[in-house]
Design a protein around this motif. Structure first.
Motif, PDB file in Angstrom:
ATOM      1  N   VAL A  37      78.146  38.265   2.283  1.00 53.21           N
ATOM      2  CA  VAL A  37      76.953  39.162   1.984  1.00 53.21           C
ATOM      3  C   VAL A  37      77.073  39.694   0.568  1.00 53.21           C
ATOM      4  O   VAL A  37      78.140  40.074   0.117  1.00 53.21           O
ATOM      5  CB  VAL A  37      77.317  40.230   2.963  1.00 53.21           C
ATOM      6  N   LEU A  38      76.032  39.662  -0.293  1.00 54.22           N
ATOM      7  CA  LEU A  38      75.816  40.342  -1.674  1.00 54.22           C
ATOM      8  C   LEU A  38      75.378  41.552  -1.219  1.00 54.22           C
ATOM      9  O   LEU A  38      74.147  41.737  -0.705  1.00 54.22           O
ATOM     10  CB  LEU A  38      74.850  39.538  -2.403  1.00 54.22           C
ATOM     11  N   ILE A  93      80.536  40.723  -1.219  1.00 55.18           N
ATOM     12  CA  ILE A  93      80.636  41.075  -2.531  1.00 55.18           C
ATOM     13  C   ILE A  93      79.864  42.224  -3.113  1.00 55.18           C
ATOM     14  O   ILE A  93      78.563  42.050  -2.662  1.00 55.18           O
ATOM     15  CB  ILE A  93      80.200  39.892  -3.658  1.00 55.18           C
ATOM     16  N   ILE A  94      80.347  43.169  -3.476  1.00 55.15           N
ATOM     17  CA  ILE A  94      79.378  44.285  -3.982  1.00 55.15           C
ATOM     18  C   ILE A  94      78.773  44.057  -5.279  1.00 55.15           C
ATOM     19  O   ILE A  94      79.509  43.935  -6.289  1.00 55.15           O
ATOM     20  CB  ILE A  94      80.175  45.703  -3.762  1.00 55.15           C
ATOM     21  N   VAL A  95      77.567  44.140  -5.304  1.00 51.92           N
ATOM     22  CA  VAL A  95      76.884  44.111  -6.354  1.00 51.92           C
ATOM     23  C   VAL A  95      76.019  45.406  -6.597  1.00 51.92           C
ATOM     24  O   VAL A  95      75.195  45.872  -5.744  1.00 51.92           O
ATOM     25  CB  VAL A  95      75.810  43.143  -6.306  1.00 51.92           C
ATOM     26  N   LYS A 110      64.784  37.854  -6.062  1.00 49.86           N
ATOM     27  CA  LYS A 110      64.174  36.785  -6.828  1.00 49.86           C
ATOM     28  C   LYS A 110      65.390  35.965  -7.605  1.00 49.86           C
ATOM     29  O   LYS A 110      65.496  34.916  -7.706  1.00 49.86           O
ATOM     30  CB  LYS A 110      63.109  37.222  -7.701  1.00 49.86           C
ATOM     31  N   MET A 111      66.288  36.935  -8.376  1.00 49.70           N
ATOM     32  CA  MET A 111      67.255  36.438  -9.152  1.00 49.70           C
ATOM     33  C   MET A 111      68.345  35.438  -8.325  1.00 49.70           C
ATOM     34  O   MET A 111      68.584  34.571  -8.800  1.00 49.70           O
ATOM     35  CB  MET A 111      68.091  37.495  -9.661  1.00 49.70           C
ATOM     36  N   TYR A 112      68.557  35.916  -6.993  1.00 44.33           N
ATOM     37  CA  TYR A 112      69.736  35.256  -6.200  1.00 44.33           C
ATOM     38  C   TYR A 112      68.868  33.904  -5.743  1.00 44.33           C
ATOM     39  O   TYR A 112      69.559  32.820  -5.356  1.00 44.33           O
ATOM     40  CB  TYR A 112      69.817  35.944  -5.143  1.00 44.33           C
ATOM     41  N   GLU A 113      67.339  33.847  -5.402  1.00 43.42           N
ATOM     42  CA  GLU A 113      66.948  32.746  -5.051  1.00 43.42           C
ATOM     43  C   GLU A 113      67.028  31.326  -6.151  1.00 43.42           C
ATOM     44  O   GLU A 113      67.159  30.454  -5.789  1.00 43.42           O
ATOM     45  CB  GLU A 113      65.499  33.059  -4.828  1.00 43.42           C
ATOM     46  N   VAL A 114      67.055  32.111  -7.275  1.00 41.54           N
ATOM     47  CA  VAL A 114      66.929  30.959  -8.359  1.00 41.54           C
ATOM     48  C   VAL A 114      68.400  30.509  -8.597  1.00 41.54           C
ATOM     49  O   VAL A 114      68.830  29.307  -8.662  1.00 41.54           O
ATOM     50  CB  VAL A 114      66.388  31.644  -9.733  1.00 41.54           C
ATOM     51  N   MET A 115      69.358  31.457  -8.590  1.00 42.98           N
ATOM     52  CA  MET A 115      70.571  30.940  -8.878  1.00 42.98           C
ATOM     53  C   MET A 115      71.374  30.210  -7.648  1.00 42.98           C
ATOM     54  O   MET A 115      72.207  29.553  -7.755  1.00 42.98           O
ATOM     55  CB  MET A 115      71.604  32.466  -9.099  1.00 42.98           C
ATOM     56  N   LEU A 116      70.899  30.717  -6.495  1.00 42.26           N
ATOM     57  CA  LEU A 116      71.573  30.026  -5.213  1.00 42.26           C
ATOM     58  C   LEU A 116      70.627  29.246  -4.458  1.00 42.26           C
ATOM     59  O   LEU A 116      70.604  29.327  -3.308  1.00 42.26           O
ATOM     60  CB  LEU A 116      72.063  31.157  -4.328  1.00 42.26           C
ATOM     61  N   GLN A 117      69.641  28.615  -4.970  1.00 45.02           N
ATOM     62  CA  GLN A 117      68.732  27.824  -4.447  1.00 45.02           C
ATOM     63  C   GLN A 117      69.161  26.779  -3.401  1.00 45.02           C
ATOM     64  O   GLN A 117      68.320  26.365  -2.608  1.00 45.02           O
ATOM     65  CB  GLN A 117      67.694  27.175  -5.231  1.00 45.02           C
ATOM     66  N   GLN A 118      70.569  26.265  -3.548  1.00 44.46           N
ATOM     67  CA  GLN A 118      70.918  25.419  -2.877  1.00 44.46           C
ATOM     68  C   GLN A 118      71.366  25.904  -1.300  1.00 44.46           C
ATOM     69  O   GLN A 118      71.836  25.202  -0.570  1.00 44.46           O
ATOM     70  CB  GLN A 118      72.124  24.608  -3.541  1.00 44.46           C
TER      71      GLN A 118
END
Length: 76
Positions: A34-35, A64-66, A1-9
Motif C-alpha cells: 500500500v502506497l 509505505i507512507i508517501v 499517473k506517476m505510479y502507473e508509469v513507474m510500476l507498470q509491470q
C-alpha cells in the motif's frame, strides 16, 4: 499517473480516500503493498493505517507512507 508509469509491470489498485482503500483491501486481500498518502478526504492516512493494522484480514500488506508533510511530528 506517476505510479502507473513507474510500476507498470504491476497490477495497481487505486482508491480516492481511506474508506475506499479499506474496501479495496477487503475485496482484494492479496494486495502486497500500500502506497499511502497522509492527506486524504473522509479518512486520513493515519486513521486508515490504524484501522488496517487492527484488522487481521488485511493487516499483512506492507505500507509505505508517501507524503508531502515535512513536520517532525508527522514523521514520528
Amino acid at each position: 499517473k506517476m505510479y502507473e508509469v513507474m510500476l507498470q509491470q504491476f497490477a495497481l489498485v487505486h482508491a480516492i480516500d481511506g474508506r475506499e482503500g479499506l474496501d479495496r483491501l477487503r475485496d482484494q486481500p492479496d494486495i502486497d503493498l500500500v502506497l499511502l498518502d497522509l492527506n486524504m478526504p473522509n479518512m486520513d492516512g493515519l486513521e486508515f493505517l490504524t484501522v488496517m493494522k487492527a484488522d487481521p484480514a488485511i493487516s499483512a500488506a506492507t505500507v509505505i507512507i508517501v507524503s508531502t508533510e515535512g513536520r517532525e511530528e508527522d514523521t514520528i
